[in-house]
Design an enzyme around this catalytic site. Structure first.
Site, PDB file in Angstrom:
ATOM      1  N   LYS A  54      39.486 138.869  15.128  1.00  0.00           N
ATOM      2  CA  LYS A  54      40.499 137.864  15.474  1.00  0.00           C
ATOM      3  C   LYS A  54      41.705 137.992  14.549  1.00  0.00           C
ATOM      4  O   LYS A  54      42.857 137.888  14.984  1.00  0.00           O
ATOM      5  CB  LYS A  54      39.885 136.478  15.328  1.00  0.00           C
ATOM      6  CG  LYS A  54      40.586 135.406  16.117  1.00  0.00           C
ATOM      7  CD  LYS A  54      40.156 135.484  17.557  1.00  0.00           C
ATOM      8  CE  LYS A  54      40.685 134.333  18.356  1.00  0.00           C
ATOM      9  NZ  LYS A  54      40.078 134.285  19.697  1.00  0.00           N
ATOM     10  N   ASN A 100      30.868 136.951  29.614  1.00  0.00           N
ATOM     11  CA  ASN A 100      30.755 138.328  29.142  1.00  0.00           C
ATOM     12  C   ASN A 100      29.358 138.547  28.576  1.00  0.00           C
ATOM     13  O   ASN A 100      28.819 137.671  27.907  1.00  0.00           O
ATOM     14  CB  ASN A 100      31.799 138.598  28.046  1.00  0.00           C
ATOM     15  CG  ASN A 100      33.067 139.187  28.607  1.00  0.00           C
ATOM     16  OD1 ASN A 100      33.017 140.141  29.365  1.00  0.00           O
ATOM     17  ND2 ASN A 100      34.213 138.625  28.229  1.00  0.00           N
ATOM     18  N   ALA A 104      35.015 125.609  26.418  1.00  0.00           N
ATOM     19  CA  ALA A 104      35.987 126.212  27.330  1.00  0.00           C
ATOM     20  C   ALA A 104      36.100 125.411  28.613  1.00  0.00           C
ATOM     21  O   ALA A 104      37.218 125.162  29.103  1.00  0.00           O
ATOM     22  CB  ALA A 104      35.592 127.652  27.629  1.00  0.00           C
ATOM     23  N   TYR A 106      54.512 138.834 -11.267  1.00  0.00           N
ATOM     24  CA  TYR A 106      53.487 138.070 -11.971  1.00  0.00           C
ATOM     25  C   TYR A 106      54.124 137.487 -13.211  1.00  0.00           C
ATOM     26  O   TYR A 106      55.310 137.185 -13.236  1.00  0.00           O
ATOM     27  CB  TYR A 106      52.262 138.959 -12.238  1.00  0.00           C
ATOM     28  CG  TYR A 106      51.017 138.169 -12.517  1.00  0.00           C
ATOM     29  CD1 TYR A 106      50.567 137.192 -11.622  1.00  0.00           C
ATOM     30  CD2 TYR A 106      50.283 138.381 -13.679  1.00  0.00           C
ATOM     31  CE1 TYR A 106      49.430 136.457 -11.883  1.00  0.00           C
ATOM     32  CE2 TYR A 106      49.137 137.644 -13.941  1.00  0.00           C
ATOM     33  CZ  TYR A 106      48.714 136.681 -13.043  1.00  0.00           C
ATOM     34  OH  TYR A 106      47.586 135.944 -13.301  1.00  0.00           O
ATOM     35  N   GLY A 110      31.059 123.105  28.424  1.00  0.00           N
ATOM     36  CA  GLY A 110      31.160 123.277  26.981  1.00  0.00           C
ATOM     37  C   GLY A 110      32.619 123.279  26.550  1.00  0.00           C
ATOM     38  O   GLY A 110      33.498 122.734  27.234  1.00  0.00           O
TER      39      GLY A 110
END
Length: 392
Positions: free
Chosen positions: A95, A289, A199, A40, A197
């Site tokens: 993710k 799913n 996908a 720093y 859509g």
């Protein structure tokens, strides 16, 4: 009686998520005054001045080139739909940890409190200097197409909508091996995709790029074709490149009769009599799913090769096979974009990993196969160089 630690204490899913799934960790020691003065002030000022003089120095002296922004508005989350940005955060955290675990890529989940296309684009553009790449996630169609296209055009870092392209890469890899098992070629195979859509469109596009010619894409109103007046621009373009060439028309039942391959990315359920109408040695990928469009028990009555999006059946089509290695490969060569060639290379690498082990129960590697990240990374880096988007 002691108070519960959290409202759902004792439930293993909620216990795992308690406090979130992420933290930031320092890569440098800060055990004394000398180290603090380097990390720093005053030491950091010298690095800041160097970057001010040459912004390219961020590639060497910050974490920017190894970090992805995972951006969502929470409008198309898993099978849950439009649940909003706050409820989307556990998925975006998930993710991020997958990026780190399977690709060595740092990621920051960012859930935006807007669904306006212009506001999302502007926000990501303003955030972009802090990141080496943008992973768009769970943004509903058709807005996701415009958002990705415009960000790709305006930014010089990889922009990747995983719901589209991660799914497409893994589907192509699995289908490549399914075609090998059944003695088919891409050019001679009849494919039906249920769902137009994010996908579905991306899967159709990558299959066309891989040589599939006879392809019908189905939405709620039937086969996409240019005689329909209700198509969005994205669907109209896809109709011209798919069903129009073979005169495909009508309903799912019409398209499925005699088809070699069914790929479901839409949800719902396909009646048994329609499944039974497919060609011998059929290939069925029911990817919804938690309930596949064609349950494996039914699919196996009529199909030789079956895949789902679930981990409790063989041949799981799981995006984690693709996106960590794709970004890792792009980052390794400082790529400015993720090209079609890079996606095709990733799919080929995944398929080739198990080509010597092929069975009807093994057409795609496991997400835990240690060979996966390296194979995808190397293939993507090489493709980036071939496509002229690598900066080193």
């Amino acid at each position: 009686m002691e108070p519960e630690l959290h409202p759902h204490a004792g439930d293993p899913v909620f216990d795992l998520h308690f406090g979130g799934k992420m933290e930031t960790v320092s890569t440098v020691a800060l055990t004394g005054r000398d180290e603090l003065s380097l990390a720093y002030t005053p030491g950091v000022a010298r690095v800041c001045e160097a970057i001010a003089a040459d912004p390219g120095m961020t590639q060497h002296y910050t974490w920017v080139p190894n970090v992805v922004a995972i951006v969502s508005d929470g409008t198309a989350v898993l099978g849950l739909g439009d649940i909003g940005p706050a409820a989307a955060m556990p998925v975006m955290e998930g993710k991020a940890v997958l990026f780190k675990q399977f690709g060595g890529v740092d990621a920051v989940p960012i859930c935006l409190d807007t669904t306006d296309v212009e506001e999302i684009i502007e926000t990501v553009q303003r955030l972009a200097p802090s990141f080496g790449g943008i992973n768009l996630e769970d943004i509903s169609a058709p807005r996701c197409f415009e958002i990705e296209d415009r960000l790709k055009a305006s930014l010089d870092i990889p922009v990747f909508h995983d719901d589209q392209h991660g799914t497409a890469v893994v589907v192509l890899a699995a289908l490549t091996n399914a075609l090998r098992l059944t003695g088919r070629t891409a050019e001679g195979t009849r494919v039906v995709i249920s769902g137009a859509g994010a996908a579905g469109v991306a899967v159709a596009r990558i299959l066309l790029g891989a040589g599939v010619k006879d392809l019908a894409v189905i939405d709620r109103q039937g086969v996409l074709n240019s005689e329909r007046s209700d198509l969005t621009p994205v669907k109209a373009a896809l109709a011209a490149d798919t069903a129009d060439h073979f005169g495909r028309r009508g309903t799912l039942a019409d398209a499925m009769a005699g088809a070699d391959v069914y790929i479901g990315v839409s949800g719902g359920s396909v009646p048994e009599e329609i499944v039974a109408s497919m060609a011998p040695d059929a290939i069925i990928f029911g990817l919804a799913n938690p309930m596949p469009e064609v349950h494996p028990d039914l699919a196996h009555k009529y199909a030789r090769v079956v895949a789902t999006g679930r981990s409790d059946f063989p041949n799981q089509i799981n995006n984690v096979l693709a996106f960590p290695g794709i970004f890792r490969g792009a980052f390794d060569v400082h790529a400015t974009a993720i090209t079609e060639g890079m996606k095709l290379a990733a799919a080929t690498a995944l398929a080739d990993l198990v080509v010597d082990e092929l069975t009807e129960e093994l057409i795609i590697p496991s997400p835990f196969d240690p060979r996966v990240p390296g194979a995808v990374r190397e293939a993507v880096s090489a493709a980036a160089r071939r496509d002229g988007v690598a900066r080193r």
